[in-house]
Design a protein around this motif. Sequence first.
Motif, PDB file in Angstrom:
ATOM      1  N   ARG A  17       0.958  -1.230   0.060  1.00  0.00           N
ATOM      2  CA  ARG A  17      -0.173   0.039   0.130  1.00  0.00           C
ATOM      3  C   ARG A  17       0.873   1.244  -0.025  1.00  0.00           C
ATOM      4  O   ARG A  17       1.899   1.446   0.708  1.00  0.00           O
ATOM      5  CB  ARG A  17      -1.004  -0.057   1.155  1.00  0.00           C
ATOM      6  CG  ARG A  17      -2.291  -0.354   1.060  1.00  0.00           C
ATOM      7  CD  ARG A  17      -3.034  -0.471   2.318  1.00  0.00           C
ATOM      8  NE  ARG A  17      -2.411  -1.072   3.064  1.00  0.00           N
ATOM      9  CZ  ARG A  17      -2.637  -2.215   3.533  1.00  0.00           C
ATOM     10  NH1 ARG A  17      -3.350  -3.127   2.947  1.00  0.00           N
ATOM     11  NH2 ARG A  17      -2.054  -2.671   4.625  1.00  0.00           N
ATOM     12  N   ARG A  93       5.722   3.975   0.955  1.00  0.00           N
ATOM     13  CA  ARG A  93       5.042   2.571   1.279  1.00  0.00           C
ATOM     14  C   ARG A  93       4.692   2.524   2.705  1.00  0.00           C
ATOM     15  O   ARG A  93       5.614   2.481   3.514  1.00  0.00           O
ATOM     16  CB  ARG A  93       6.066   1.294   0.830  1.00  0.00           C
ATOM     17  CG  ARG A  93       5.821   0.972  -0.778  1.00  0.00           C
ATOM     18  CD  ARG A  93       6.873  -0.215  -1.114  1.00  0.00           C
ATOM     19  NE  ARG A  93       6.603  -1.153  -0.099  1.00  0.00           N
ATOM     20  CZ  ARG A  93       7.186  -2.421  -0.192  1.00  0.00           C
ATOM     21  NH1 ARG A  93       8.166  -2.374  -1.028  1.00  0.00           N
ATOM     22  NH2 ARG A  93       7.316  -3.432   0.730  1.00  0.00           N
ATOM     23  N   GLU A  94       3.464   2.018   3.066  1.00  0.00           N
ATOM     24  CA  GLU A  94       2.908   2.213   4.417  1.00  0.00           C
ATOM     25  C   GLU A  94       3.820   1.141   5.503  1.00  0.00           C
ATOM     26  O   GLU A  94       4.278   1.796   6.469  1.00  0.00           O
ATOM     27  CB  GLU A  94       1.556   1.601   4.357  1.00  0.00           C
ATOM     28  CG  GLU A  94       0.947   1.779   5.720  1.00  0.00           C
ATOM     29  CD  GLU A  94      -0.468   1.510   5.778  1.00  0.00           C
ATOM     30  OE1 GLU A  94      -1.006   1.713   4.687  1.00  0.00           O
ATOM     31  OE2 GLU A  94      -0.837   1.175   6.770  1.00  0.00           O
ATOM     32  N   SER A  95       4.013   0.064   4.799  1.00  0.00           N
ATOM     33  CA  SER A  95       4.596  -0.961   5.983  1.00  0.00           C
ATOM     34  C   SER A  95       6.034  -0.470   5.997  1.00  0.00           C
ATOM     35  O   SER A  95       6.713  -0.558   7.334  1.00  0.00           O
ATOM     36  CB  SER A  95       4.544  -2.287   5.413  1.00  0.00           C
ATOM     37  OG  SER A  95       5.171  -2.721   4.031  1.00  0.00           O
ATOM     38  N   LYS A  96       6.881  -0.133   4.908  1.00  0.00           N
ATOM     39  CA  LYS A  96       8.387   0.587   5.171  1.00  0.00           C
ATOM     40  C   LYS A  96       8.356   1.638   6.089  1.00  0.00           C
ATOM     41  O   LYS A  96       9.223   1.725   7.053  1.00  0.00           O
ATOM     42  CB  LYS A  96       8.873   0.780   3.863  1.00  0.00           C
ATOM     43  CG  LYS A  96       8.994  -0.188   2.963  1.00  0.00           C
ATOM     44  CD  LYS A  96      10.422  -0.821   3.184  1.00  0.00           C
ATOM     45  CE  LYS A  96      10.852  -1.784   2.062  1.00  0.00           C
ATOM     46  NZ  LYS A  96      11.920  -2.357   2.359  1.00  0.00           N
ATOM     47  N   ILE A  98       5.981   2.478   8.476  1.00  0.00           N
ATOM     48  CA  ILE A  98       6.179   2.022  10.125  1.00  0.00           C
ATOM     49  C   ILE A  98       7.150   1.276  10.646  1.00  0.00           C
ATOM     50  O   ILE A  98       7.651   1.605  11.692  1.00  0.00           O
ATOM     51  CB  ILE A  98       4.658   1.286  10.223  1.00  0.00           C
ATOM     52  CG1 ILE A  98       3.284   1.778   9.931  1.00  0.00           C
ATOM     53  CG2 ILE A  98       4.610   0.567  11.373  1.00  0.00           C
ATOM     54  CD1 ILE A  98       2.091   0.960   9.736  1.00  0.00           C
ATOM     55  N   SER A  99       7.484   0.268   9.667  1.00  0.00           N
ATOM     56  CA  SER A  99       8.609  -0.879  10.437  1.00  0.00           C
ATOM     57  C   SER A  99      10.036   0.051  10.658  1.00  0.00           C
ATOM     58  O   SER A  99      10.490  -0.256  11.741  1.00  0.00           O
ATOM     59  CB  SER A  99       8.582  -1.890   9.621  1.00  0.00           C
ATOM     60  OG  SER A  99       8.949  -1.592   8.179  1.00  0.00           O
TER      61      SER A  99
ATOM     62  N   GLU B  94      -3.404  -5.164  11.494  1.00  0.00           N
ATOM     63  CA  GLU B  94      -1.953  -5.050  10.851  1.00  0.00           C
ATOM     64  C   GLU B  94      -0.920  -4.440  11.382  1.00  0.00           C
ATOM     65  O   GLU B  94       0.221  -4.962  11.444  1.00  0.00           O
ATOM     66  CB  GLU B  94      -2.409  -4.918   9.338  1.00  0.00           C
ATOM     67  CG  GLU B  94      -1.006  -4.817   8.466  1.00  0.00           C
ATOM     68  CD  GLU B  94      -1.646  -4.446   6.994  1.00  0.00           C
ATOM     69  OE1 GLU B  94      -2.819  -4.566   6.551  1.00  0.00           O
ATOM     70  OE2 GLU B  94      -0.612  -4.340   6.146  1.00  0.00           O
ATOM     71  N   ILE B  98       3.024  -5.905  12.541  1.00  0.00           N
ATOM     72  CA  ILE B  98       4.232  -5.529  11.814  1.00  0.00           C
ATOM     73  C   ILE B  98       5.033  -4.810  12.989  1.00  0.00           C
ATOM     74  O   ILE B  98       6.258  -5.121  13.266  1.00  0.00           O
ATOM     75  CB  ILE B  98       4.014  -4.409  10.635  1.00  0.00           C
ATOM     76  CG1 ILE B  98       3.313  -5.151   9.647  1.00  0.00           C
ATOM     77  CG2 ILE B  98       5.653  -3.893  10.190  1.00  0.00           C
ATOM     78  CD1 ILE B  98       3.084  -4.028   8.476  1.00  0.00           C
ATOM     79  N   SER B  99       4.588  -3.750  13.550  1.00  0.00           N
ATOM     80  CA  SER B  99       5.589  -2.838  14.481  1.00  0.00           C
ATOM     81  C   SER B  99       6.000  -3.650  15.585  1.00  0.00           C
ATOM     82  O   SER B  99       7.186  -3.507  15.863  1.00  0.00           O
ATOM     83  CB  SER B  99       4.933  -1.679  14.771  1.00  0.00           C
ATOM     84  OG  SER B  99       3.454  -1.914  15.692  1.00  0.00           O
ATOM     85  N   VAL B 102       8.743  -6.225  14.578  1.00  0.00           N
ATOM     86  CA  VAL B 102      10.014  -5.692  14.034  1.00  0.00           C
ATOM     87  C   VAL B 102      10.780  -5.119  15.385  1.00  0.00           C
ATOM     88  O   VAL B 102      11.833  -5.035  15.269  1.00  0.00           O
ATOM     89  CB  VAL B 102       9.831  -4.834  12.950  1.00  0.00           C
ATOM     90  CG1 VAL B 102       9.392  -3.423  13.271  1.00  0.00           C
ATOM     91  CG2 VAL B 102      11.021  -4.823  12.007  1.00  0.00           C
ATOM     92  N   PHE B 128      15.601  -2.889  11.010  1.00  0.00           N
ATOM     93  CA  PHE B 128      14.940  -3.852  10.083  1.00  0.00           C
ATOM     94  C   PHE B 128      13.675  -3.177   9.627  1.00  0.00           C
ATOM     95  O   PHE B 128      13.059  -2.626  10.189  1.00  0.00           O
ATOM     96  CB  PHE B 128      14.671  -5.165  10.972  1.00  0.00           C
ATOM     97  CG  PHE B 128      15.951  -5.794  11.253  1.00  0.00           C
ATOM     98  CD1 PHE B 128      16.482  -7.012  10.646  1.00  0.00           C
ATOM     99  CD2 PHE B 128      16.609  -5.347  12.518  1.00  0.00           C
ATOM    100  CE1 PHE B 128      17.533  -7.570  11.244  1.00  0.00           C
ATOM    101  CE2 PHE B 128      17.542  -6.226  13.057  1.00  0.00           C
ATOM    102  CZ  PHE B 128      18.182  -6.991  11.988  1.00  0.00           C
ATOM    103  N   ASP B 129      13.292  -3.637   8.356  1.00  0.00           N
ATOM    104  CA  ASP B 129      11.976  -3.427   7.901  1.00  0.00           C
ATOM    105  C   ASP B 129      11.141  -4.584   7.876  1.00  0.00           C
ATOM    106  O   ASP B 129      11.558  -5.594   8.486  1.00  0.00           O
ATOM    107  CB  ASP B 129      11.904  -2.821   6.520  1.00  0.00           C
ATOM    108  CG  ASP B 129      12.380  -3.947   5.486  1.00  0.00           C
ATOM    109  OD1 ASP B 129      11.822  -4.979   5.658  1.00  0.00           O
ATOM    110  OD2 ASP B 129      12.891  -3.361   4.381  1.00  0.00           O
ATOM    111  N   GLY B 130       9.758  -4.489   7.903  1.00  0.00           N
ATOM    112  CA  GLY B 130       8.918  -5.351   8.135  1.00  0.00           C
ATOM    113  C   GLY B 130       7.753  -5.331   7.415  1.00  0.00           C
ATOM    114  O   GLY B 130       7.251  -4.306   6.917  1.00  0.00           O
ATOM    115  N   ARG B 131       6.941  -6.588   7.161  1.00  0.00           N
ATOM    116  CA  ARG B 131       5.987  -6.374   6.181  1.00  0.00           C
ATOM    117  C   ARG B 131       4.998  -7.626   6.574  1.00  0.00           C
ATOM    118  O   ARG B 131       5.554  -8.581   7.382  1.00  0.00           O
ATOM    119  CB  ARG B 131       5.990  -6.556   4.710  1.00  0.00           C
ATOM    120  CG  ARG B 131       6.445  -7.985   4.377  1.00  0.00           C
ATOM    121  CD  ARG B 131       6.981  -7.970   2.749  1.00  0.00           C
ATOM    122  NE  ARG B 131       8.450  -7.300   3.003  1.00  0.00           N
ATOM    123  CZ  ARG B 131       9.117  -6.595   1.932  1.00  0.00           C
ATOM    124  NH1 ARG B 131       8.576  -6.575   0.561  1.00  0.00           N
ATOM    125  NH2 ARG B 131      10.525  -6.039   1.987  1.00  0.00           N
TER     126      ARG B 131
END
Lengths: 182, 182, 182, 182
Positions: A17, A93-96, A98-99, B94, B98-99, B102, B128-131
């Motif tokens: 997303r 990118r949303e997940s990038k 946040i994470s 979600e 993710i958060s 990670v 790190f990133d996460g998805r």
Amino acid sequence: MANSKYEYVKREFEFHRHLPASNWIVVRIDGCHFHRFSELHAFEKPNDDRALRLMNACATSMLEKFPDIVIAYGVSDEYSFVFREKTEFYKRRESKNISLCVSYFTIVYGMKWKDFFPNNDLKEPPYFDGRVVCYPNINTIRDYLAWRQVDCHINNQYNTCFWALVKSGKTEKEAHQALKVI
Amino acid sequence: MANSKYEYVKREFEFHRHLPASNWIVVRIDGCHFHRFSELHAFEKPNDDRALRLMNACATSMLEKFPDIVIAYGVSDEYSFVFREKTEFYKRRESKNISLCVSYFTIVYGMKWKDFFPNNDLKEPPYFDGRVVCYPNINTIRDYLAWRQVDCHINNQYNTCFWALVKSGKTEKEAHQALKVI
Amino acid sequence: MANSKYEYVKREFEFHRHLPASNWIVVRIDGCHFHRFSELHAFEKPNDDRALRLMNACATSMLEKFPDIVIAYGVSDEYSFVFREKTEFYKRRESKNISLCVSYFTIVYGMKWKDFFPNNDLKEPPYFDGRVVCYPNINTIRDYLAWRQVDCHINNQYNTCFWALVKSGKTEKEAHQALKVI
Amino acid sequence: MANSKYEYVKREFEFHRHLPASNWIVVRIDGCHFHRFSELHAFEKPNDDRALRLMNACATSMLEKFPDIVIAYGVSDEYSFVFREKTEFYKRRESKNISLCVSYFTIVYGMKWKDFFPNNDLKEPPYFDGRVVCYPNINTIRDYLAWRQVDCHINNQYNTCFWALVKSGKTEKEAHQALKVI
């Protein structure tokens, strides 16, 4: 890379997303089970100066690391990071978003801990959750920050009274009772 | 709590996505700029045993911390955590999934670093990133793990040859050239 | 209502997406297989006046039915409806916005058909797809409308030339060839 | 096509969601304001045979038009269409799935109206909303259909009693009162 017959698991199930353009992006980070964590590490009440300065130091590292953050505001064990409206941070990118924010904040918290709590080893890992929210204009992002500020004020007022009562000899239950909204 | 006129910023803009029920949930974590990080900390090539054991130690902590994880599989600087089909971990929200994963992985990586690299201080923060991806049945989750395994094998094969060539005296550019698919 | 053991299928799988506040909402409707439909009903080329006036009549009905639409713009067999920034149309639920607009447009198209094509019965059902897009401010919504307008102009220019060539005796293939960008 | 400076409005704001693979896709269509519509067109109570047969005729057209629909089930003014697990209908794009189904159903409803209500002209346009839900396996899709069936039964039982009371001379208010769950 491996171009195997299994790659469909990515193509058919993994969707990215993207956050809509021309929106201010807020990533808000919040301590997970920090009530317990703050007791375990004997944080002073209502406000532990060392803990707050550690949060601020982590936020400073965030601004140095991610220059698209234009303002940050923190309360207790949470911090909001506002990315500028036009940021292309990881293509929005949303997940990038946040994470990476929550991961970087967390590791800096761990690495700077001993600077602020030199005689106080970490007894368990501090960790945070994160979320991302988009605000379409300057008014809504201003109101977002006002919202967090009001929340800070109310909570701080309550906590100051609560711990004053506790320090004066009341039990925590009695203090809660005394401060209840009628 | 503060019930101010600003609370609309949450109600009207902050939406939570829930992952659909009866799906296996994968959270995949991946090192950010670990090429640079591994050089900076002099990781052995093609595989640094200490670094891999550190990744595995972090994954072990994840499984102890989050019992809804049923299997984990790691390659290089990435790790996949599979939550059981019926998990209600943070109501399947979600951004929490993710958060928190990670963040916890990252802090444990930082805290366990000195156990695996006793003479090697952290020169910069690892992060790190996460998805998160959902798989609806046992076949697709099996294929997901097979996909990561094939990727591991291919990359490892390539890296083993690449570093063998480099150690034998070739430059990195020459080694890449020699291994190019024609 | 029935409160049966089956209701989990709604609670655990059916999620509603709300469009973010303070955004202009565009619902764009587009004829499905209208190339074929226009041939079957002998639309005049390049522009069939009756067909365009029918599209406009449907759009007029939309504005009467849904007063939160502030502007509409149509091209060929597509129409864009812009809902005002603050609309609370079906609580800004995405699937309601798409489906109600496309359904209402479609039925009006069917019911008004005989007003514009009195001697021309519907040989097959005309139907449309729809999508929804949010624009956060006046500049982006203005540019959205400019985008559709440019598209209209370019396509119209092409079609005018194309059908002039066909009417002058060229085959459709020859006409395409003649107008190809070199 | 027009490759203008305005095209960013599509690229930066218009996102397509794809429904995850290996899930049964349900598109459920529901009459909008059909209470009013059924009164206006003097539907018989509790069940109007012509109206139900019209709904079934529309559903039959849907199955002929979209062969990836494997089963359909209707109740009153709603209909559920189940696409087979592996369907690639419009690449599983969510907005296409919703909008094309609801549009086609609606136009067929309008075009077939006079076959079932020959002496009863449409006084206002009938229209429908639509939504899409994914179910990951045969048990959940079975329970989805059971859910709609139970709902049908309960509502039908209630309506049968309600209209029997009304026809026996009670007012609608008295009938509701009599059937209230205590």
